[in-house]
Enzyme design. Structure first.
Site, short mmCIF file in Angstrom:
data_model
loop_
_atom_site.label_atom_id
_atom_site.label_comp_id
_atom_site.label_asym_id
_atom_site.label_seq_id
_atom_site.Cartn_x
_atom_site.Cartn_y
_atom_site.Cartn_z
CE1 TYR A 19 37.75 61.40 24.67
CE2 TYR A 19 36.62 62.85 23.12
CZ TYR A 19 37.78 62.42 23.73
OH TYR A 19 38.98 63.00 23.41
CG HIS A 24 36.44 59.33 32.25
ND1 HIS A 24 36.48 59.12 33.61
CD2 HIS A 24 37.32 60.35 32.02
CE1 HIS A 24 37.36 59.97 34.17
NE2 HIS A 24 37.87 60.72 33.23
CG PHE A 80 37.60 67.63 26.40
CD1 PHE A 80 37.33 66.33 26.00
CD2 PHE A 80 37.69 68.63 25.44
CE1 PHE A 80 37.15 66.02 24.65
CE2 PHE A 80 37.52 68.33 24.09
CZ PHE A 80 37.26 67.03 23.70
CG ASN A 82 41.09 68.54 31.61
OD1 ASN A 82 40.27 69.12 30.92
ND2 ASN A 82 42.31 68.28 31.18
CG ASP A 107 34.48 57.65 35.75
OD1 ASP A 107 34.18 58.87 35.72
OD2 ASP A 107 35.64 57.25 35.56
CG ASN A 128 41.87 64.68 35.70
OD1 ASN A 128 42.56 64.83 36.70
ND2 ASN A 128 42.33 64.11 34.60
#
Length: 202
Positions: A19, A24, A80, A82, A107, A128
């Site tokens: 990632y 994000h 993560f 969320n 972001d 999220n």
């Protein structure tokens, strides 16, 4: 604001190399820039579900020392996106950081690339990470450094857009924007929201 309390500067993103370059993950990039400026490294405190680096901020910049130094805790949650709030809540409780000393860097779809906006409070706008922070902190009244990534082109989904890398041609601009966002965090802590907004809101 509770002046003597430490500051929790939370870069929002998803953990792991898969990632790392995603839109994000701009929050992680800004947290890394602040750690680099301060000359500190991230570690993983036992039980905290975050990568954490501690430093101090003075009028002369992050990593400074002096009687006026504010304690700053840089955070990259290892949960993560969320579930970011769970990690932040644990750190805030451990370090006795009230919500008005939490700064979330994230972001923002509703700002064009290159745009930066600072504010306190507000909704989560479908983000999220912000939703999780609001849920776990019990309030939305924390500071946000909103880093513009723009809307996806054509019929591309928001999910695919935020979980895609910045193109190589944009990397130079991205580095400049990350640098600006890090500067905005320093001014926000040292001089307050209004001064930071005057200087950085674009």
């Amino acid at each position: 604001m509770s002046d003597s309390a430490p500051w929790l500067v939370v870069g929002l993103g998803n953990p792991g190399p898969a990632y790392a370059g995603h839109r994000h993950n701009v929050g992680f990039l800004v947290a890394d820039e602040l750690a680099s400026r301060a000359g500190v490294r991230f570690g993983a405190p036992r039980g905290m579900r975050s990568d954490v680096a501690e430093t101090r901020l003075t009028a002369s910049g992050i990593g400074g020392v002096g009687a006026d130094a504010a304690k700053v805790i840089l955070v990259k949650p290892r949960t993560f996106m969320n579930d970011s709030g769970a990690a932040v809540r644990k750190l805030a409780a451990f370090h006795k950081v009230p919500p008005d000393h939490v700064i979330a860097i994230h972001d923002e779809l509703d700002l064009e690339p290159g745009q930066l906006r600072l504010k306190v409070g507000g909704g989560d706008n479908g983000h999220n990470g912000l939703r999780s922070l609001r849920s776990h902190l019990g309030t939305g009244d924390f500071a946000r450094v909103r880093f513009g990534i723009g809307r996806p082109p054509g019929r591309m989904s928001v999910h695919d857009w935020v979980l895609s890398d910045f193109p190589v041609r944009d990397r130079t601009d991205l580095a400049l924007e990350v640098d600006r966002a890090a500067g905005a965090v320093e001014i926000l802590i040292n001089e307050g929201l209004a001064q930071a907004q005057n200087r950085y809101n674009s």
